[in-house]
Each structure stands twice: as C-alpha cells, then as structure tokens.
Design a protein around this motif. Structure first.
Motif, PDB file in Angstrom:
ATOM      1  N   ARG A   1       5.511   5.437  -0.025  1.00 34.00           N
ATOM      2  CA  ARG A   1       5.334   4.389   0.944  1.00 34.00           C
ATOM      3  C   ARG A   1       6.053   4.781   2.232  1.00 34.00           C
TER       4      ARG A   1
ATOM      5  N   GLU B   1       0.818  -1.193   0.000  1.00 36.58           N
ATOM      6  CA  GLU B   1       0.000   0.000   0.000  1.00 36.58           C
ATOM      7  C   GLU B   1       0.858   1.251   0.000  1.00 36.58           C
ATOM      8  N   SER B   2       0.385   2.246  -0.703  1.00 37.54           N
ATOM      9  CA  SER B   2       1.039   3.549  -0.662  1.00 37.54           C
ATOM     10  C   SER B   2      -0.074   4.579  -0.854  1.00 37.54           C
ATOM     11  N   GLU B   3       0.251   5.820  -0.674  1.00 38.43           N
ATOM     12  CA  GLU B   3      -0.742   6.848  -0.930  1.00 38.43           C
ATOM     13  C   GLU B   3      -0.095   7.957  -1.731  1.00 38.43           C
TER      14      GLU B   3
END
Lengths: 147, 104
Positions: A23, A2-4
C-alpha cells in the motif's frame, strides 16, 4: 483499502522475486534497502539518488558475479590439470578422467526465452503506467463532472 | 535520469521531483497515493507539495500554493506528478532490459 502486488527482489544474487501486496511505496523501499547496501550502494545513493541507479547497481553486480564465476572455472581448470598431471604419483587405477566443463556454468540461466522475458517486463511497465494514468484520469473526469 | 518538472516562478528556478527519501517522508505523514480517487482534495495538494521536498525543502506552503495556482494545464501536471511518484518504485522493482523514453 486498495493495494497492488509488487515484485520484491528476494535476493540480488539469485535474481528471484516474490510478489507482495503493498500500500505504501516506502514499505518496499525499506524491504529492498539491505539488498542494495549489500551490493555496494550507499544509503545516500539509494534514498536520494536517481530512480535508475538501483538497476545499474544490479546489472553491475551481475557482471561481477559473471566474472567471479569465470575465474572460479579457470581456477578449477588449473586444479584439474594439476591433479591429472600428478595422478601417477598417487598410483590411481588407470582410467579415463571425467572431462572438465568446457566453459563456466551459466549461473543466470533462465527458463524464459529473451522474447518472453522482454514481453513480461514490457507488460509489467505498461500495467503500472496504465494504473497510475487511469487513477488520475478518473479523478479529472470526476472533477469535470462536478464543475 | 529520474523524471523531473522544471519551471521558473517569480525569478526563481524550480525543479520538482521525488526521491525514495521524500516519498518515505510523505508517507510517514499519512500520504497514500492510492487514495487519489477517494480523497483527491487531500492527496493532490500533498502530492504537489511533496515534489518540492527534494530540492526546495524550506519553501513555505504559501509559496507552494501560489505556484500551484499560477501553473497552467493542471490536469497534465497532476498526471505527470503521478508518473514521477510511481517511477521510484517502478524502477526499483522491475529492473529489466526494456528501454523506454519519457516523451514529455
């Protein structure tokens, strides 16, 4: 993994940003570090200082740029007047000179209204806060279920 | 002012907070905040211990573990640590004019 997406300041002067996936927070810290050094923040202030300190530096930099813009306008006005006054010496054809700008150009002009800007910033903050809270709440819920 | 957690334990005063430097040190050792949902047992102890780095760098893991056991309302503690961790990035990447106050 997951990253944003996070808005990274591209240029302090232009106030532009681009959205990059991240990340690790330290990746963004390292990307932004040179921009803040360039506007006078020390390495210690950046890495060890209060979280709000970069914002204050950014705002101070904008004030400095605004002042420099105003000084450039004033300097240009003196030159304009000097040229107008000296123009007979050069034998220019008699014609009406272009008017000098009444005020400095707005170098920070944005297309968003104040309301839209505030709405976007508030939404961004609430989104970040909600993501973090949600992650930890889910963890707590899982922990409660497992006993 | 950055968000902090303060308390006293065994006669000593403690201030927990994160700086960009301590976050970088934590991530250099493999810490990833987003892993909290998939690897909580790894992430949370590191998140807690990392909060001591800024002001109590030499503190032993044994004492940190003792403190963790002694602190009340651990759910709220973890939630606050998460906010504190996020704050450094949040303030850096969204320097706007929205003024807010932390009510905690």
């Amino acid at each position: 993994m997951e990253s944003e997406l996070v808005d990274v300041p591209l240029s302090v002067e232009e106030g532009t940003t681009k959205r990059v996936p991240v990340r690790l927070h330290s990746e963004i810290f390292e990307k932004c570090f040179p921009a803040f050094l360039a506007i006078g923040m020390t390495a210690e202030e950046y890495w060890d200082g209060e979280a709000e300190l970069p914002q204050w530096y950014m705002q101070a930099e904008r004030l400095k740029q605004k002042r420099e813009n105003e000084l450039a306008w004033l300097n240009g006005l003196y030159v304009y007047h000097a040229l107008c006054n000296a123009s007979p010496l050069f034998g220019f054809k008699k014609s009406k000179p272009e008017k000098y700008p009444k005020e400095p150009f707005d170098i920070f002009a944005e297309t968003d209204t104040e309301e839209e800007k505030e709405r976007k910033e508030k939404a961004h903050y609430e989104d970040m806060k909600a993501r973090i809270s949600a992650s930890f709440k889910r963890f707590n819920a899982q922990r409660s279920q497992n006993g | 002012m950055s968000k902090k957690i303060e308390f006293a334990f065994n006669g000593e005063n403690y201030t927990l907070e994160y700086t960009k430097r301590t976050i970088r040190a934590m991530e250099a050792k493999g810490f990833v905040a987003f892993d909290v949902e998939t690897k909580p047992m790894t992430v949370l102890p590191t998140l807690f211990a990392g909060a001591f780095l800024a002001n109590h760098k030499g503190l032993s893991q044994e004492v940190i573990d003792e403190i963790y056991e002694a602190l009340d309302d651990k759910e709220a503690l973890i939630a606050h640590l998460g906010e504190m961790y996020a704050e450094q990035l949040e303030k850096l990447t969204a320097p706007g004019n929205v003024v807010w106050k932390a009510n905690w």
